[in-house]
Design an enzyme around this catalytic site. Sequence first.
Site, PDB file in Angstrom:
ATOM      1  N   LYS A  25       4.153 104.422  44.599  1.00 21.63           N
ATOM      2  CA  LYS A  25       5.617 104.332  44.524  1.00 21.63           C
ATOM      3  C   LYS A  25       6.152 105.696  44.952  1.00 21.63           C
ATOM      4  CE  LYS A  25       9.486 102.228  43.356  1.00 21.63           C
ATOM      5  NZ  LYS A  25      10.002 101.043  44.073  1.00 21.63           N
ATOM      6  N   ASP A  49      -3.540  97.682  36.405  1.00 18.38           N
ATOM      7  CA  ASP A  49      -3.550  96.740  35.277  1.00 18.38           C
ATOM      8  C   ASP A  49      -2.676  95.537  35.616  1.00 18.38           C
ATOM      9  OD1 ASP A  49      -3.958  95.731  32.651  1.00 18.38           O
ATOM     10  OD2 ASP A  49      -1.957  96.451  32.117  1.00 18.38           O
ATOM     11  N   ASP A  71      -3.923  91.297  37.127  1.00 15.72           N
ATOM     12  CA  ASP A  71      -3.610  89.992  36.513  1.00 15.72           C
ATOM     13  C   ASP A  71      -2.909  89.094  37.528  1.00 15.72           C
ATOM     14  OD1 ASP A  71      -4.575  91.076  34.067  1.00 15.72           O
ATOM     15  OD2 ASP A  71      -3.100  89.940  32.914  1.00 15.72           O
ATOM     16  N   TYR A 114      -1.508 105.958  30.861  1.00 20.19           N
ATOM     17  CA  TYR A 114      -2.281 105.564  29.688  1.00 20.19           C
ATOM     18  C   TYR A 114      -2.710 106.755  28.844  1.00 20.19           C
ATOM     19  CZ  TYR A 114      -2.896 100.669  31.011  1.00 20.19           C
ATOM     20  OH  TYR A 114      -2.701  99.335  31.287  1.00 20.19           O
ATOM     21  N   ASP A 150       5.878  97.680  44.805  1.00 23.00           N
ATOM     22  CA  ASP A 150       6.694  96.466  44.682  1.00 23.00           C
ATOM     23  C   ASP A 150       6.403  95.499  45.834  1.00 23.00           C
ATOM     24  OD1 ASP A 150       7.870  98.424  46.274  1.00 23.00           O
ATOM     25  OD2 ASP A 150       9.915  98.129  45.535  1.00 23.00           O
TER      26      ASP A 150
HETATM   27  C1  IPM Z   1      -7.165  95.563  30.733  1.00 23.92           C
HETATM   28  C2  IPM Z   1      -6.314  95.525  29.482  1.00 23.92           C
HETATM   29  C3  IPM Z   1      -6.256  96.909  28.847  1.00 23.92           C
HETATM   30  C4  IPM Z   1      -5.624  97.859  29.854  1.00 23.92           C
HETATM   31  C5  IPM Z   1      -5.518  96.990  27.516  1.00 23.92           C
HETATM   32  C6  IPM Z   1      -5.980  95.969  26.530  1.00 23.92           C
HETATM   33  C7  IPM Z   1      -5.636  98.362  26.924  1.00 23.92           C
HETATM   34  O1  IPM Z   1      -5.037  95.019  29.742  1.00 23.92           O
HETATM   35  O2  IPM Z   1      -8.318  95.988  30.666  1.00 23.92           O
HETATM   36  O3  IPM Z   1      -6.666  95.144  31.788  1.00 23.92           O
HETATM   37  O4  IPM Z   1      -4.398  97.888  29.977  1.00 23.92           O
HETATM   38  O5  IPM Z   1      -6.384  98.583  30.517  1.00 23.92           O
HETATM   39 MN    MN Z   2      -4.835  94.159  31.720  1.00 23.28          MN
END
Ligand code: IPM
Ligand code: MN
Length: 358
Positions: free
Chosen positions: A191, A247, A251, A141, A223
């Site tokens: 990884k 990140d 999710d 990032y 993975d």
């Molecule tokens: C999160 C989001 C952010 C990230 C984006 C919007 C920059 O996806 O907080 O998970 O990748 O950190």
């Molecule tokens: Mn995210």
Amino acid sequence: MQLKVLALPGDGIGTEVTAEGLRVLRHVAAKYGHELVLTEGLLGGIAIHKTGTPYPAETEKLALEADATVMGAFGLPEFDNAPPDKRPEKGLLGIRKTLGVYANLRPVRAYEALLDSSPLKNHLLAGVDMIIVRELTGGLYYGTPRGITGEGEEERGTNTMTYTRGEIKRITRMAFNLAGKRKKKVTSVDKSNVLETSQLWRKVVVEVAPEFPAVKLEHMLVDNCAMQLVLKPAQFDIVLMENMFGDILSDEGSVIAGSIGMLPSASIGAQRASGAWVGLYEPVHGSAPDIAGQGIANPLGAIGSIAAMLEYSFGLVEEAAAVNAAMEAVLNAGVTTRDLKGNATTEQVGKAVCEAIG
Ligand code: IPM
Ligand code: MN
Ligand code: NAD
């Protein structure tokens, strides 16, 4: 005590869920006799609209002055093709860096009342209670060089994944400290079969581990971790990883909780003399343009983030526990938004949490 809080609701459902988070915060402050000093600021797409930049200098100043910052979500489809510096998300990356909040804690729990909201089989979910500890201010990032150069077939996009020993050490210590207070297990995800950054990561994690003899360490390739998270999620306690892996896998983890709208997060950095953490508190989800403006977003990730703020930045453990218990009571009562198969509005859920706090 005095709670000096900056709110940055941002874009899309960010404003809707933050309103409910703040409703709960006001309620808790009134009930427990705390003085809430709340300021609102601009970050993200709304900041671009009003000031021309996603991270105005005024917002940076307000964040540095506040005891803690709560955020909504950032991003609007109209900026999808904008250059990186003119994107709402840049504001988020900027404020994380300013505050030095290198540790992003993302708890993933399977609530009893939500077992049927997850597409995973119930027996896989029983007892799932993990925290994804995501490194937040390094890696791909922020690494340089980065950018798009050249043209034609030689046009090239570059990002750099880079970590220093110091960056890996501090996030590893954070992970082991948390594990020591829980199930005493750290799974470090990397990884290392391919990436040098991961080889250093694993080496440093192994070096730090003996400082915490009561905590068991295991390593897992990223993975495989993506698979294990849905195959056998109950095996995890603290799951430690670098920025980008965290990140993506968080999710995925939200599927265990039944909805991405359920996941709170705490991003913490330095610890003040009082023991309170410098912190940014935000739900894991984004601005959800597909449902924005309809009043149906799940506010529990935002409300859970308020509970995390009370605990980490103010040491108000009892208040935080009251919010968490109220959230669970509301889930048990079936007051849920559409993502959890309910029909309550965002506001109804926020009000129900306040009522449950009493
Ligand atoms: C999160 C989001 C952010 C990230 C984006 C919007 C920059 O996806 O907080 O998970 O990748 O950190
Ligand atoms: Mn995210
Ligand atoms: P998203 O998290 O916004 O949405 C993904 C899916 O989950 C959508 O179907 C959405 O409706 C649903 N969802 C998300 N939050 C929900 C909630 N609280 N209640 C019910 N349903 C919810 O991810 P995306 O669509 O990939 O990204 C949209 C925008 O948000 C992009 O601009 C992205 O950059 C941004 N984003 C911001 C953050 C952040 O500010 N922390 C995090 C992720 C994405």
